[in-house]
Design a protein around this motif. Structure first.
Motif, mmCIF file in Angstrom:
data_model
loop_
_atom_site.group_PDB
_atom_site.id
_atom_site.type_symbol
_atom_site.label_atom_id
_atom_site.label_comp_id
_atom_site.label_asym_id
_atom_site.label_seq_id
_atom_site.Cartn_x
_atom_site.Cartn_y
_atom_site.Cartn_z
ATOM 1 N N LYS A 74 -26.398 -32.298 -5.248
ATOM 2 C CA LYS A 74 -25.213 -32.984 -5.744
ATOM 3 C C LYS A 74 -25.634 -34.303 -6.367
ATOM 4 C CE LYS A 74 -23.998 -34.996 -1.219
ATOM 5 N NZ LYS A 74 -22.971 -35.051 -0.158
ATOM 6 N N MET A 75 -24.741 -34.874 -7.170
ATOM 7 C CA MET A 75 -25.047 -36.103 -7.899
ATOM 8 C C MET A 75 -23.963 -37.140 -7.644
ATOM 9 S SD MET A 75 -26.422 -34.703 -11.609
ATOM 10 C CE MET A 75 -24.811 -34.124 -12.177
ATOM 11 N N ALA A 76 -24.388 -38.391 -7.551
ATOM 12 C CA ALA A 76 -23.475 -39.524 -7.451
ATOM 13 C C ALA A 76 -23.310 -40.155 -8.827
ATOM 14 C CB ALA A 76 -24.014 -40.556 -6.468
ATOM 15 N N GLU A 77 -22.139 -40.729 -9.053
ATOM 16 C CA GLU A 77 -21.884 -41.399 -10.329
ATOM 17 C C GLU A 77 -22.131 -42.896 -10.182
ATOM 18 O OE1 GLU A 77 -18.574 -41.490 -13.909
ATOM 19 O OE2 GLU A 77 -18.022 -40.624 -11.971
ATOM 20 N N GLN A 78 -22.896 -43.454 -11.116
ATOM 21 C CA GLN A 78 -23.158 -44.888 -11.124
ATOM 22 C C GLN A 78 -22.172 -45.645 -12.010
ATOM 23 O OE1 GLN A 78 -25.389 -46.469 -9.173
ATOM 24 N NE2 GLN A 78 -25.730 -44.460 -8.264
ATOM 25 N N SER A 79 -21.634 -44.992 -13.014
ATOM 26 C CA SER A 79 -20.697 -45.660 -13.922
ATOM 27 C C SER A 79 -19.420 -46.051 -13.190
ATOM 28 C CB SER A 79 -20.336 -44.745 -15.089
ATOM 29 O OG SER A 79 -21.467 -44.472 -15.889
ATOM 30 N N ALA A 80 -18.819 -47.122 -13.648
ATOM 31 C CA ALA A 80 -17.535 -47.540 -13.103
ATOM 32 C C ALA A 80 -16.452 -46.592 -13.600
ATOM 33 C CB ALA A 80 -17.227 -48.971 -13.540
ATOM 34 N N GLY A 81 -15.640 -46.089 -12.674
ATOM 35 C CA GLY A 81 -14.552 -45.207 -13.067
ATOM 36 C C GLY A 81 -14.739 -43.790 -12.567
ATOM 37 N N LYS A 82 -13.803 -42.930 -12.952
ATOM 38 C CA LYS A 82 -13.819 -41.535 -12.496
ATOM 39 C C LYS A 82 -13.162 -40.639 -13.547
ATOM 40 C CE LYS A 82 -9.707 -42.580 -9.708
ATOM 41 N NZ LYS A 82 -9.018 -42.408 -8.417
ATOM 42 N N ASP A 83 -13.536 -40.877 -14.772
ATOM 43 C CA ASP A 83 -12.912 -40.204 -15.908
ATOM 44 C C ASP A 83 -13.889 -39.233 -16.549
ATOM 45 O OD1 ASP A 83 -11.150 -39.570 -17.941
ATOM 46 O OD2 ASP A 83 -11.410 -41.444 -19.046
ATOM 47 N N THR A 84 -13.365 -38.366 -17.388
ATOM 48 C CA THR A 84 -14.178 -37.448 -18.183
ATOM 49 C C THR A 84 -15.223 -38.196 -18.992
ATOM 50 O OG1 THR A 84 -12.414 -35.807 -18.359
ATOM 51 C CG2 THR A 84 -14.083 -35.784 -20.087
ATOM 52 N N THR A 85 -14.806 -39.267 -19.646
ATOM 53 C CA THR A 85 -15.718 -40.031 -20.493
ATOM 54 C C THR A 85 -16.893 -40.558 -19.685
ATOM 55 O OG1 THR A 85 -13.909 -40.664 -21.973
ATOM 56 C CG2 THR A 85 -15.913 -42.018 -22.037
ATOM 57 N N ASN A 86 -16.598 -41.243 -18.579
ATOM 58 C CA ASN A 86 -17.648 -41.814 -17.747
ATOM 59 C C ASN A 86 -18.632 -40.740 -17.278
ATOM 60 O OD1 ASN A 86 -14.876 -42.977 -17.359
ATOM 61 N ND2 ASN A 86 -16.037 -44.682 -16.492
ATOM 62 N N GLY A 87 -18.092 -39.650 -16.758
ATOM 63 C CA GLY A 87 -18.941 -38.609 -16.194
ATOM 64 C C GLY A 87 -19.830 -37.940 -17.219
ATOM 65 N N HIS A 88 -19.250 -37.552 -18.346
ATOM 66 C CA HIS A 88 -20.041 -36.845 -19.350
ATOM 67 C C HIS A 88 -21.093 -37.741 -19.999
ATOM 68 C CE1 HIS A 88 -17.018 -33.657 -19.011
ATOM 69 N NE2 HIS A 88 -17.835 -32.879 -19.692
ATOM 70 N N TRP A 89 -20.735 -38.986 -20.280
ATOM 71 C CA TRP A 89 -21.721 -39.864 -20.911
ATOM 72 C C TRP A 89 -22.858 -40.196 -19.946
ATOM 73 C CZ3 TRP A 89 -22.442 -41.883 -25.845
ATOM 74 C CH2 TRP A 89 -21.513 -41.440 -26.789
ATOM 75 N N GLU A 90 -22.535 -40.346 -18.658
ATOM 76 C CA GLU A 90 -23.616 -40.610 -17.710
ATOM 77 C C GLU A 90 -24.557 -39.414 -17.608
ATOM 78 O OE1 GLU A 90 -24.170 -41.769 -13.027
ATOM 79 O OE2 GLU A 90 -22.677 -42.874 -14.193
ATOM 80 N N MET A 91 -24.037 -38.198 -17.727
ATOM 81 C CA MET A 91 -24.893 -37.003 -17.672
ATOM 82 C C MET A 91 -26.016 -37.049 -18.698
ATOM 83 S SD MET A 91 -22.373 -33.746 -17.330
ATOM 84 C CE MET A 91 -20.938 -33.833 -16.271
ATOM 85 N N VAL A 92 -25.767 -37.698 -19.824
ATOM 86 C CA VAL A 92 -26.761 -37.703 -20.896
ATOM 87 C C VAL A 92 -27.415 -39.073 -21.072
ATOM 88 C CG1 VAL A 92 -25.805 -35.709 -22.103
ATOM 89 C CG2 VAL A 92 -24.925 -37.999 -22.628
ATOM 90 N N GLY A 93 -27.285 -39.921 -20.028
ATOM 91 C CA GLY A 93 -28.121 -41.111 -19.982
ATOM 92 C C GLY A 93 -27.465 -42.455 -20.173
ATOM 93 N N VAL A 94 -26.122 -42.514 -20.237
ATOM 94 C CA VAL A 94 -25.439 -43.782 -20.485
ATOM 95 C C VAL A 94 -24.610 -44.168 -19.260
ATOM 96 C CG1 VAL A 94 -23.748 -45.001 -21.884
ATOM 97 C CG2 VAL A 94 -25.338 -43.410 -22.971
ATOM 98 N N LYS A 95 -24.919 -45.302 -18.689
ATOM 99 C CA LYS A 95 -24.136 -45.834 -17.567
ATOM 100 C C LYS A 95 -23.127 -46.843 -18.116
ATOM 101 C CE LYS A 95 -24.520 -48.591 -13.334
ATOM 102 N NZ LYS A 95 -25.436 -49.299 -12.402
ATOM 103 N N LEU A 96 -21.865 -46.634 -17.802
ATOM 104 C CA LEU A 96 -20.826 -47.575 -18.209
ATOM 105 C C LEU A 96 -20.685 -48.623 -17.107
ATOM 106 C CD1 LEU A 96 -18.147 -45.178 -19.746
ATOM 107 C CD2 LEU A 96 -20.171 -46.194 -20.788
ATOM 108 N N GLU A 97 -21.088 -49.849 -17.422
ATOM 109 C CA GLU A 97 -21.161 -50.906 -16.418
ATOM 110 C C GLU A 97 -19.790 -51.419 -15.994
ATOM 111 O OE1 GLU A 97 -23.794 -51.797 -14.923
ATOM 112 O OE2 GLU A 97 -25.430 -51.041 -16.197
ATOM 113 N N HIS A 98 -18.818 -51.337 -16.879
ATOM 114 C CA HIS A 98 -17.502 -51.888 -16.581
ATOM 115 C C HIS A 98 -16.445 -50.799 -16.755
ATOM 116 C CE1 HIS A 98 -19.374 -55.818 -16.596
ATOM 117 N NE2 HIS A 98 -19.885 -55.553 -17.783
#
Length: 393
Positions: A74-98
């Motif tokens: 399983k994977m934890a999310e580092q980006s702030a939030g719990k949206d489609t955008t945050n999750g998908h972008w983090e999958m490919v290497g982008v952490k949303l800090e805010h």
């Protein structure tokens, strides 16, 4: 032996697998989308995902723990939030800090005035709402006035609903483009979403002609794959989520089963690269509508199609199943939930029963895909490719 020639990555949208350690910060203590669904319906019948290790990630009623043919974790999310955008972008290497901006009181008047001036019409709504409920409330008024319905949710979205016979699709998409131009800077919502619908006299149904207009957040593994001459195929809303960046081709889908069909079609024709699909029904039709029974049926329906996908795999294919967040339909609210997401992996020459553990970020997935194809990883994430690499036949 070289890496997998093709990666088939399927996001089971909103199929979270238990609250993250910071769930309290999001009001999501106790959230466990798959686990709570299984309890709500008595048992979850997913023998094919069980074979890949689903039951070993977290106890799920009705899902056995062995034997396992594949890898799981399983994977934890580092980006702030719990949206489609945050999750998908983090999958490919982008952490949303805010956190991306949200609008629990509706959008500010200066935004709405400019939007209405540019589209030449007034609007209805401008408040957080369920997509189906706001059609019941304002659909008839929309039909009378021709004014589009604007609404949001707990996520960072600006949604525009319009009847396809009142505001044609091309015009609705134009409105979304205008909204996307306006919603930048401090008002830079993650997505502007076209929500077309049909019907009459209070009986309205959303159609499959939805489109998402996303912000771009930087360079990703997808761009690296494209630059290396590899195909990157987006199925469902994938192309929209990334604003087309790093996507070489794609297709929208009608529903989950159409998404599986389209994935199988591309598996016949793509020779090398990434086939990346999102199956959104779990989220849109069942999670947000607090329908655990429907959600369970949808999971079981997908599981019933999984043997077709496995049968269509070549000797050098890697299949990855994951999610982008939770949307627990057993909780009081209708919003996404802050959860770990499952990862199930299968290749015909992968060792069995590999536990990849709890990954610190969704970006480990993108890093693994990058290492597999020998391209740079432009963002965060630690590859687990060496754990799941192909073995000599």
């Amino acid at each position: 032996m070289n890496g997998y020639n093709r990666v088939i990555l399927i996001v089971l949208d909103s199929c979270g697998i238990g609250e993250m350690t910071d769930a309290a910060d999001y009001g999501d203590v106790g959230a466990n989308t798959i686990g709570n669904i299984a309890r709500a319906v008595g048992s979850l019948n997913v023998p094919n995902m069980a074979k890949l290790g689903l039951g070993r990630i977290h106890p799920i009623q009705g899902v056995p723990t062995a034997p396992v043919a594949g890898a799981y974790g399983k994977m934890a999310e580092q980006s702030a939030g719990k949206d489609t955008t945050n999750g998908h972008w983090e999958m490919v290497g982008v952490k949303l800090e805010h956190p991306l901006p949200t609008y629990p009181e509706g959008f500010p008047r200066e935004i709405m005035d400019e939007f209405e001036q540019r589209i030449g019409r007034k609007t209805l709504g401008n408040k957080p709402a369920s997509g189906t409920e706001i059609l019941k409330e304002l659909g008839d008024e929309h039909m009378r006035t021709g004014f589009p319905i604007v609404y949001t949710s707990a996520d960072s979205v600006f949604q525009i609903a319009a009847h396809e016979e009142v505001i044609p699709l091309d015009e609705l998409y134009r409105y979304c483009g205008i909204a996307r131009e306006l919603l930048v800077g401090p008002h830079g919502v993650g997505r502007v979403i076209a929500r077309p619908f049909v019907g009459s006299n209070g009986q309205f149904t959303r159609t499959a002609n939805r489109r998402d207009y996303s912000l771009l957040f930087g360079r990703t593994v997808l761009n690296e794959l494209q630059d290396a001459g590899l195909e990157v195929i987006g199925i469902g809303k994938i192309e929209d989520i990334y604003g087309g960046s790093g996507i070489t081709g794609g297709v929208h889908t009608e529903d989950n089963m159409d998404g599986v069909d389209k994935t199988l079609d591309y598996m016949k024709n793509v020779d090398r690269g990434l086939i990346f699909a999102n199956l959104v029904d779990f989220d849109a039709k069942y999670g947000h509508r607090n329908d655990p029974a429907g959600f369970a049926r949808a999971i079981e329906q997908f599981d019933g199609r999984l043997p077709e996908i496995v049968a269509a795999m070549r000797e050098d294919d890697l299949l990855i199943l994951t999610a982008d967040h939770g949307c627990d339909p057993t909780t009081e609210g209708t919003d996404h939930t802050r959860e770990f997401v499952p990862v199930l992996l299968y290749g015909k020459h992968m060792q069995s029963a590999i536990d990849i553990g709890t990954r610190d970020t969704f970006a480990d997935l993108g890093a693994t895909i990058a290492e597999n194809f020998g391209v740079p990883n432009p963002g965060i994430g630690t590859s687990f490719y060496q754990m799941i690499k192909r073995q000599e036949a």
